[in-house]
Design a protein around this motif. Structure first.
Motif, mmCIF file in Angstrom:
data_model
loop_
_atom_site.group_PDB
_atom_site.id
_atom_site.type_symbol
_atom_site.label_atom_id
_atom_site.label_comp_id
_atom_site.label_asym_id
_atom_site.label_seq_id
_atom_site.Cartn_x
_atom_site.Cartn_y
_atom_site.Cartn_z
ATOM 1 N N LEU A 85 -3.745 -10.016 4.568
ATOM 2 C CA LEU A 85 -3.483 -9.314 3.102
ATOM 3 C C LEU A 85 -3.629 -7.750 3.234
ATOM 4 N N LEU A 86 -4.714 -7.519 3.822
ATOM 5 C CA LEU A 86 -4.594 -5.794 3.829
ATOM 6 C C LEU A 86 -3.421 -5.270 4.768
ATOM 7 N N THR A 87 -3.026 -5.945 5.767
ATOM 8 C CA THR A 87 -1.780 -5.260 6.693
ATOM 9 C C THR A 87 -0.596 -5.482 5.636
ATOM 10 N N GLN A 88 -0.384 -6.423 4.836
ATOM 11 C CA GLN A 88 0.707 -6.663 4.138
ATOM 12 C C GLN A 88 0.582 -5.543 2.950
ATOM 13 N N ALA A 89 -0.527 -5.216 2.467
ATOM 14 C CA ALA A 89 -0.784 -4.359 1.387
ATOM 15 C C ALA A 89 -0.348 -2.873 1.925
ATOM 16 N N ALA A 90 -0.681 -2.673 3.432
ATOM 17 C CA ALA A 90 -0.350 -1.500 3.846
ATOM 18 C C ALA A 90 1.172 -1.331 4.147
ATOM 19 N N ARG A 91 1.736 -2.196 4.629
ATOM 20 C CA ARG A 91 3.366 -2.316 4.468
ATOM 21 C C ARG A 91 3.997 -1.896 3.371
ATOM 22 N N GLY A 92 3.315 -2.149 2.202
ATOM 23 C CA GLY A 92 3.807 -1.883 1.034
ATOM 24 C C GLY A 92 3.826 -0.756 0.580
ATOM 25 N N LEU A 93 2.927 0.221 1.176
ATOM 26 C CA LEU A 93 2.953 1.584 0.614
ATOM 27 C C LEU A 93 4.227 2.374 0.922
ATOM 28 N N PRO A 94 4.565 3.366 0.143
ATOM 29 C CA PRO A 94 5.489 4.344 0.571
ATOM 30 C C PRO A 94 5.479 4.871 1.878
ATOM 31 N N ARG A 95 6.707 5.211 2.434
ATOM 32 C CA ARG A 95 6.732 5.814 3.677
ATOM 33 C C ARG A 95 5.870 6.845 3.923
ATOM 34 N N GLY A 96 4.971 7.187 4.831
ATOM 35 C CA GLY A 96 4.256 8.241 5.150
ATOM 36 C C GLY A 96 2.785 7.970 4.665
ATOM 37 N N LYS A 97 2.408 7.022 3.699
ATOM 38 C CA LYS A 97 1.127 6.825 2.929
ATOM 39 C C LYS A 97 0.533 5.718 4.005
ATOM 40 N N LYS A 98 -0.983 5.999 3.956
ATOM 41 C CA LYS A 98 -1.891 5.136 4.947
ATOM 42 C C LYS A 98 -2.906 4.438 3.967
ATOM 43 N N VAL A 99 -3.361 3.483 4.788
ATOM 44 C CA VAL A 99 -4.829 2.875 4.358
ATOM 45 C C VAL A 99 -5.843 3.417 5.248
ATOM 46 N N SER A 125 1.430 -2.605 13.735
ATOM 47 C CA SER A 125 1.993 -3.385 12.807
ATOM 48 C C SER A 125 1.496 -2.914 11.110
ATOM 49 N N SER A 126 1.125 -1.935 11.123
ATOM 50 C CA SER A 126 0.938 -1.459 9.943
ATOM 51 C C SER A 126 0.184 -0.025 9.781
ATOM 52 N N PRO A 127 0.444 0.738 8.861
ATOM 53 C CA PRO A 127 -0.172 2.351 8.771
ATOM 54 C C PRO A 127 -1.905 1.975 8.223
ATOM 55 N N ILE A 128 -2.507 1.430 9.288
ATOM 56 C CA ILE A 128 -4.043 1.518 8.809
ATOM 57 C C ILE A 128 -4.751 2.411 9.658
ATOM 58 N N GLU A 129 -5.818 3.133 9.286
ATOM 59 C CA GLU A 129 -6.358 3.979 9.995
ATOM 60 C C GLU A 129 -8.090 3.673 9.859
#
Length: 130
Positions: free
Chosen positions: A89-103, A123-127
């Motif tokens: 669910l966390l990775t899905q939320a990260a994929r739902g962010l606008p381009r260039g935004k991160k978790v 797989s997702s924009p998570i740091e």
């Protein structure tokens, strides 16, 4: 702001016989999920467990941050457990962010970091900040 899940007992319910003084209501346990909205920047402070009993609350909290469209900062210092579905669910939320935004995950526990490592970095924009 604190978001509290429904209070549901864990495990099998005790048999309440005649004359039982058990009311069926309990206070929060350290394993319940507690999510506080703090800021600025807007950030979630999470403590307790993310599992099948608290997953709906986790999904709703993440969805609230996604709709804001900014970077997401999540303080996980108090997180004691997260199941694979909660991580997904966390990775899905990260994929739902606008381009260039991160978790940005602050103080992520080992159980979460290990599942994220299995999923892979692309797989997702998570740091993860440790």
């Amino acid at each position: 702001m604190t978001i509290w899940p429904e209070v549901r007992p864990r495990g099998p319910s005790p048999a309440a016989g005649p004359g039982s003084s058990t009311s069926g209501v309990r206070g929060p346990s350290p394993h319940d999920l507690h999510i506080d909205l703090t800021g600025p920047p807007v950030r979630l402070k999470v403590s307790g467990d993310i599992d099948r009993t608290t997953r709906r609350l986790w999904k709703e909290a993440l969805g609230g941050l996604v709709t804001q469209g900014d970077d997401m900062h999540i303080d996980l210092a108090g997180l004691t457990f997260v199941d694979v579905r909660g991580t997904w669910l966390l990775t899905q939320a990260a994929r739902g962010l606008p381009r260039g935004k991160k978790v940005f995950l602050h103080h992520a526990p080992y159980c979460l970091r290990s599942v994220l490592a299995l999923i892979g970095p692309d797989s997702s924009p998570i740091e993860v900040e440790t």
